[in-house]
Design a protein around this motif. Structure first.
Motif, short mmCIF file in Angstrom:
data_model
loop_
_atom_site.label_atom_id
_atom_site.label_comp_id
_atom_site.label_asym_id
_atom_site.label_seq_id
_atom_site.Cartn_x
_atom_site.Cartn_y
_atom_site.Cartn_z
N GLY A 163 0.78 -1.23 0.00
CA GLY A 163 0.00 0.00 0.00
C GLY A 163 0.81 1.28 0.00
N HIS A 164 2.06 1.23 -0.44
CA HIS A 164 2.97 2.40 -0.40
C HIS A 164 2.97 3.15 -1.73
N ILE A 165 3.30 2.47 -2.81
CA ILE A 165 3.14 2.97 -4.17
C ILE A 165 2.62 1.80 -5.01
N LEU A 166 2.30 2.06 -6.25
CA LEU A 166 1.87 1.00 -7.15
C LEU A 166 2.92 -0.11 -7.17
N GLY A 167 2.49 -1.34 -6.94
CA GLY A 167 3.40 -2.49 -7.00
C GLY A 167 4.21 -2.73 -5.74
N LEU A 190 5.93 0.50 4.14
CA LEU A 190 4.51 0.32 4.42
C LEU A 190 3.73 1.60 4.16
N GLY A 191 2.61 1.46 3.48
CA GLY A 191 1.72 2.59 3.26
C GLY A 191 0.78 2.79 4.43
N ARG A 192 -0.30 3.53 4.16
CA ARG A 192 -1.22 3.93 5.22
C ARG A 192 -2.64 3.49 4.88
N PRO A 196 -5.75 7.52 -0.89
CA PRO A 196 -6.38 7.38 -2.21
C PRO A 196 -5.57 6.50 -3.15
N ILE A 197 -6.23 5.97 -4.14
CA ILE A 197 -5.69 5.16 -5.24
C ILE A 197 -5.37 3.73 -4.81
N LEU A 198 -4.55 3.57 -3.76
CA LEU A 198 -4.04 2.24 -3.41
C LEU A 198 -4.87 1.55 -2.34
N ASP A 199 -4.80 0.22 -2.33
CA ASP A 199 -5.39 -0.55 -1.25
C ASP A 199 -4.56 -0.37 0.02
N ASP A 200 -5.17 -0.66 1.17
CA ASP A 200 -4.45 -0.59 2.44
C ASP A 200 -3.38 -1.69 2.50
N ALA A 410 3.34 8.77 2.18
CA ALA A 410 3.00 7.41 1.77
C ALA A 410 3.56 6.37 2.74
N HIS A 411 4.19 6.84 3.82
CA HIS A 411 4.73 5.93 4.84
C HIS A 411 3.82 5.90 6.06
#
Length: 477
Positions: A163-167, A190-192, A196-200, A410-411
């Motif tokens: 869930g940080h960036i695409l891929g 790790l994303g958050r 928007p745009i990405l899954d968790d 994005a972190h």
């Protein structure tokens, strides 16, 4: 069976991710990233690898960002011929980003060698060139999330969405010993939740060892709604003044696309029709095309809109793509009404430098910092309150209004990192990577305070080698 894991990058710093897994006579790298930051940091990339690249059996890449992927062509140039396992979208993005990195390497090395020759020093070779990148791309093995693959007879791999960036991927590794099986989970970046745009980021429950990033391990981001409100206030104030431009230094992959999506969603609410929005980054433009083509791995809202409005893609509406250098330079003749998204995200290269040169000294302009700024980078200097920024060897006064919008990160922040780790059963041993030293110590203290039972955990130092046979104890060799 000899099993070790050595930390060769992103150890007490947020750059140069690289970890060496050794299983008897086999060696696998987790990431092989470029070291970014100050000029002294960048010079570390010219040092030889601490291992023999020709003896590496495989590379597993968590995601395409250059601080995770940027030295893979150098690895290939130095003799690595094995497979590079990564998500299919990461492979597509790397083909763009590594080619751009090669061009920058050539240019920067030429500049550096002019100075070295004047000092009587030996010239340096570029770390890699476009031919090395072409060979690297041929070695990619693209995977889907949830797809299992046998990397070595004793090592299997599966990628889950980070869930940080695409891929971007959480790397799950299973090591098969005689009669035993150990599982290592590497978080990547790790994303958050709710972005928007990405899954968790996916939740993982089982592990014998967790390697977790810690970029924002000592801070809490603003909520998503607070961030939207903050941006609305910035644009409202800029519109009321209406005398300057707005600059957004942005990472070409991830942050640029997120900003385009936000401008689409909130165009009316933020009264953006008065502004000319320009994406001034050829690499970000190419990356945006990859995002568009990979919409099936996006979150439900993004997929739904894309499917229901085929002629109105949310990353293409209301934005101008600035391709040529001439077009970019023309923007600097315009004193007001521009929103310019340009790289690099830390202001240490790319077209944003030129736009800062023409706008940073103007108090009627705004600069929105919306991503992590590494120590010693120009972006970090701005965040830390520098009065001047050196651009093309000349000081430029910082008079524009500066806004640091941390909620766009994005972190994962401290609470999100702790929550992700807490979902593992039985509190497995934890090693922190990809974080500054004090940040990691703060995060370790917070995690320990949150647990009902003790767990082995520490922050890896450069060169540390972990004995995986001793798990669940963290034993260093």
């Amino acid at each position: 069976m000899t099993m070790t894991l050595q930390f060769l990058g992103a150890a007490e710093e947020v750059t140069g991710s690289c970890h060496l897994l050794t299983l008897n006579d086999k060696q696998v790298l987790l990431d092989c990233g470029l070291i970014q930051g100050s000029k002294a940091d960048a010079m570390r990339n010219y040092q030889a690898f601490s291992f023999d690249p020709s003896q590496i059996d495989a590379v597993i890449l968590s995601h395409a960002h250059i601080d995770h992927s940027g030295r893979i062509p150098q690895l290939v140039k130095s003799g690595f011929t094995g497979p590079i396992y990564t998500h299919k979208a990461s492979a597509e993005l790397c083909a763009i980003m590594l080619k751009d990195a090669a061009m920058l390497q050539q240019r920067d090395t030429e500049r550096l060698n002019k100075k070295r020759l004047k000092k009587g020093l030996e010239p340096l070779q570029a770390l890699f060139d476009e031919q090395d990148v072409e060979q690297t791309v041929q070695q990619f093995i693209p995977l889907n999330y949830g797809e299992s693959v046998q990397v070595l007879p004793q090592l299997s791999l599966q990628l889950s969405d980070a869930g940080h960036i695409l891929g971007s991927a959480i790397v799950e590794l299973w090591i098969n010993e005689i009669g035993t099986r150990k599982k290592i989970v590497f978080s990547g970046d790790l994303g958050r939740e709710g972005m928007p745009i990405l899954d968790d980021p996916e939740i993982i429950h089982e592990a014998d060892l967790v390697l977790m990033e810690s970029t924002y391990g000592n801070r809490l981001h603003r909520s998503w709604q607070q961030t939207i409100d903050e941006l609305e206030q910035i644009f409202a104030a800029a519109i009321s003044g209406s005398q300057g431009n707005i600059l957004l230094p942005a990472f070409s992959v991830g942050r640029a696309q997120e900003l385009l999506y936000l401008f689409h969603l909130y165009a009316k609410q933020w009264d953006l029709s008065r502004w000319r929005i320009c994406l001034d980054s050829p690499m970000a433009i190419e990356a945006t095309k990859v995002y568009i083509n990979n919409y099936p791995v996006m979150d439900d809202d993004f997929k739904r809109f894309t499917q229901q409005h085929p002629g109105e893609h949310p990353l293409l509406s209301g934005v101008e793509f600035i391709q040529s250098t001439e077009q970019s330079m023309e923007l600097n003749e315009i004193n007001q009404g521009l929103i310019i998204i340009a790289g690099s995200g830390m202001c240490n290269g790319g077209r944003i430098r030129c736009h800062l040169e023409h706008n940073l000294w103007r108090p009627e302009c705004d600069v929105i910092i919306c991503g992590y700024q590494a120590i010693s980078t120009p972006g970090r200097m701005l965040v830390d309150g520098a009065d001047y920024l050196t651009i093309r060897g000349k000081p430029v006064k910082v008079a524009a209004k500066l806004h640091t919008v941390g909620g766009l990160s994005a972190h994962a922040d401290q609470a999100e990192l702790i929550h992700w780790y807490q979902q593992f059963k039985h509190s497995p041993p934890l090693v922190l990577v990809h974080g500054e030293q004090q940040v990691q110590q703060d995060l370790l203290a917070a995690i320990k305070a949150s647990l009902s039972q003790p767990a082995a955990m520490l922050a890896a130092k450069q060169g540390d080698k972990l004995n995986l046979s001793a798990l669940p104890e963290l034993v260093w060799l």
